[in-house]
Design an enzyme around this catalytic site. Structure first.
Site, mmCIF file in Angstrom:
data_model
loop_
_atom_site.group_PDB
_atom_site.id
_atom_site.type_symbol
_atom_site.label_atom_id
_atom_site.label_comp_id
_atom_site.label_asym_id
_atom_site.label_seq_id
_atom_site.Cartn_x
_atom_site.Cartn_y
_atom_site.Cartn_z
ATOM 1 N N ARG A 53 1.382 -1.053 0.123
ATOM 2 C CA ARG A 53 0.100 0.280 -0.105
ATOM 3 C C ARG A 53 1.099 1.304 -0.275
ATOM 4 O O ARG A 53 1.878 1.532 -0.470
ATOM 5 C CB ARG A 53 -1.409 0.188 1.149
ATOM 6 C CG ARG A 53 -0.837 -0.872 2.232
ATOM 7 C CD ARG A 53 0.568 0.001 3.194
ATOM 8 N NE ARG A 53 -0.005 1.444 3.004
ATOM 9 C CZ ARG A 53 0.967 2.238 4.004
ATOM 10 N NH1 ARG A 53 2.601 1.524 3.949
ATOM 11 N NH2 ARG A 53 1.158 3.400 3.937
ATOM 12 N N GLY A 54 0.287 2.627 0.073
ATOM 13 C CA GLY A 54 0.778 3.619 -0.036
ATOM 14 C C GLY A 54 1.528 3.905 -2.148
ATOM 15 O O GLY A 54 1.408 2.840 -1.982
ATOM 16 N N GLN A 203 -2.271 2.476 9.970
ATOM 17 C CA GLN A 203 -0.865 2.279 9.140
ATOM 18 C C GLN A 203 0.289 2.783 10.395
ATOM 19 O O GLN A 203 1.499 2.822 10.562
ATOM 20 C CB GLN A 203 -1.578 2.958 7.638
ATOM 21 C CG GLN A 203 -1.822 2.167 7.229
ATOM 22 C CD GLN A 203 -3.320 2.918 6.742
ATOM 23 O OE1 GLN A 203 -3.433 2.369 8.008
ATOM 24 N NE2 GLN A 203 -3.405 2.470 5.642
ATOM 25 N N ASP A 244 -2.009 10.289 -1.727
ATOM 26 C CA ASP A 244 -2.497 9.973 -2.746
ATOM 27 C C ASP A 244 -2.498 10.712 -4.097
ATOM 28 O O ASP A 244 -2.165 9.452 -5.314
ATOM 29 C CB ASP A 244 -3.360 9.125 -2.540
ATOM 30 C CG ASP A 244 -2.902 7.936 -1.491
ATOM 31 O OD1 ASP A 244 -2.618 8.998 0.235
ATOM 32 O OD2 ASP A 244 -2.252 7.438 -1.244
ATOM 33 N N ASN A 254 -5.039 12.737 1.082
ATOM 34 C CA ASN A 254 -4.717 11.664 1.732
ATOM 35 C C ASN A 254 -5.657 11.243 2.503
ATOM 36 O O ASN A 254 -6.455 10.871 2.805
ATOM 37 C CB ASN A 254 -3.806 12.369 2.069
ATOM 38 C CG ASN A 254 -2.023 11.719 2.843
ATOM 39 O OD1 ASN A 254 -1.808 10.539 2.102
ATOM 40 N ND2 ASN A 254 -1.432 11.389 4.430
HETATM 41 O O1 MRU Z 1 -4.621 3.474 2.643
HETATM 42 P P1 MRU Z 1 -3.067 3.459 2.091
HETATM 43 O O2 MRU Z 1 -2.334 3.081 3.306
HETATM 44 O O3 MRU Z 1 -2.196 2.811 0.815
HETATM 45 O O4 MRU Z 1 -2.699 4.981 2.520
HETATM 46 C C1 MRU Z 1 -1.203 5.228 1.926
HETATM 47 C C2 MRU Z 1 -1.339 7.045 2.239
HETATM 48 O O5 MRU Z 1 -1.963 7.318 2.808
HETATM 49 C C3 MRU Z 1 -0.148 7.309 2.285
HETATM 50 O O6 MRU Z 1 -0.205 9.009 3.155
HETATM 51 C C4 MRU Z 1 0.577 7.775 0.999
HETATM 52 O O7 MRU Z 1 -0.104 6.853 0.189
HETATM 53 C C5 MRU Z 1 1.373 9.115 0.436
HETATM 54 S S1 MRU Z 1 2.788 7.618 0.741
HETATM 55 C C6 MRU Z 1 3.503 8.103 0.074
#
Ligand code: MRU
Length: 364
Positions: A53-54, A203, A244, A254
């Site tokens: 994820r991320g 997270q 994101d 985000n």
């Molecule tokens: O749902 P996730 O864990 O994929 O969400 C991730 C985030 O919100 C991060 O802050 C975002 O992807 C930036 S990562 C460099």
């Protein structure tokens, strides 16, 4: 970055040269397990179920997913099927579509028997580019931290609040929001990180705390609702989050809850920066609040929580009354007016169309 002192990325190829390996992030922080991906379906599942994820890592995994797909079926129909399957896994992070568009455009005109090799080479290149981009974000964000440190009276650390995980686990390496923090720490600038736990998937509590701990960075996990209090009492000097999807206007999507932190930061005159690699910019959108699609995930992520028992077992337990429904909005959008600056691989700019255009003139 390091795990038990050994350098790791979040995605790589196994010794056989084609199996994709990832760290299963649903098992962290209590188990460190590597998951092999050998099919398109496995790559799609890894993204959908958040083993990876991320935003940047989602893009990198999608790129390797296309490479795996080309081993299975390198026809035009196979290409389109892989694109559609991977693109449907998660809707908010634009890096996914960016990686898939790039991959499909490169493969479309190539002979079918060469598509898998070309896809693997491009996926590897994207990963290397992500590492270089994030390192550059770290260098530019370091100057933000250095300035806050220089302006602060006394010898205490720069207290930085972050939300979700925008560290190296969210990227191929370095991270976005955490890259400047690692660079500052490595240079001896004292930093302390307040890691929002980030319900519902935690997270911050599970991933940000784990990777900061592995690197020896001072940190504490706080309940999602604690940030405003800390800001009111002078315990936060700076906020840095990831994003994101960034609209061309500078609005940033985000993890859910980021907007509330930005509001609290504004009320307390605390700088609120957002770190992003340029593949996270959606140049087609001019109003992020209106136009960025917000992922809604399974209710069970809200109604249940998982953790380690004293006996060491990983269990999931129900938090809510039987039958109470839940809403699970995974992201929110922070309007550009609440963002002090965007930290990109080309420097720091105002969160605005003009600010982004100044750094990326070729895109406007
Ligand atoms: O749902 P996730 O864990 O994929 O969400 C991730 C985030 O919100 C991060 O802050 C975002 O992807 C930036 S990562 C460099």
């Amino acid at each position: 970055m390091n795990i038990n002192g050994q350098a790791h990325r979040t995605i790589w190829l196994a010794d056989d040269g084609w199996t994709v390996e990832i760290i299963d992030q649903t098992r962290l922080p209590h188990r460190f397990e590597i998951e092999p991906l050998t099919t398109l379906d496995a790559a799609a599942h890894a993204i959908r179920a958040m083993l990876v994820r991320g935003a940047p890592l989602i893009g990198a995994t999608a790129a390797y997913g296309m490479a795996l797909a080309m081993r299975e079926d390198s026809s035009d129909a196979g290409l389109d099927k892989a694109y559609a399957l991977l693109n449907a896994t998660r809707p908010t992070a634009i890096n996914l579509r960016w990686a898939l568009d790039d991959m499909r455009a490169r493969l479309r005109d190539q002979p079918q028997d060469q598509r898998a090799d070309i896809a693997y080479a491009r996926a590897a290149q994207m990963c290397d580019e992500d590492v270089a981009i994030n390192s550059a974000i770290g260098d530019h964000g370091l100057e933000v931290i250095r300035a806050v440190h220089a302006a602060a009276p006394g010898d205490g650390p720069v207290n930085i609040l972050t939300h979700c995980n925008a560290g190296w686990l969210a990227t191929v390496d370095w991270g976005t929001a955490l890259a400047p923090i690692y660079k500052a720490h490595d240079l001896g600038i004292p930093v302390h990180v307040w890691a929002d736990e980030t319900r519902p998937r935690n997270q911050g509590a599970a991933l940000t705390a784990w990777e900061l701990g592995q690197h020896g960075v001072s940190h504490a996990v706080i309940a999602d609702n604690a940030g405003g209090h800390l800001m009111q009492h002078g315990m936060v000097d700076l906020c840095i989050t990831g994003t994101d999807r960034t609209a061309a206007s500078g609005d940033v999507a985000n993890k859910i809850g980021t907007y509330l932190k930005a509001l609290a930061a504004r009320d307390n005159e605390i700088p609120f920066y957002v770190a992003l690699p340029s593949p996270t910019i959606d140049w087609t959108l001019s109003d992020g609040v209106r136009d960025i699609p917000i992922e809604e995930r399974d209710q069970q992520e809200v109604t249940h929580i998982s953790g380690k028992t004293d006996a060491g077992d990983i269990v999931s337990v129900q938090l809510t009354p039987d039958g109470s429904p839940a809403g699970n909005y995974a992201f929110d959008v922070t309007p550009a007016r609440l963002v002090t600056g965007l930290i990109t691989e080309r420097g720091v700019c105002p969160a605005s169309r003009d600010g982004l255009a100044g750094l990326f003139p070729e895109r406007v």
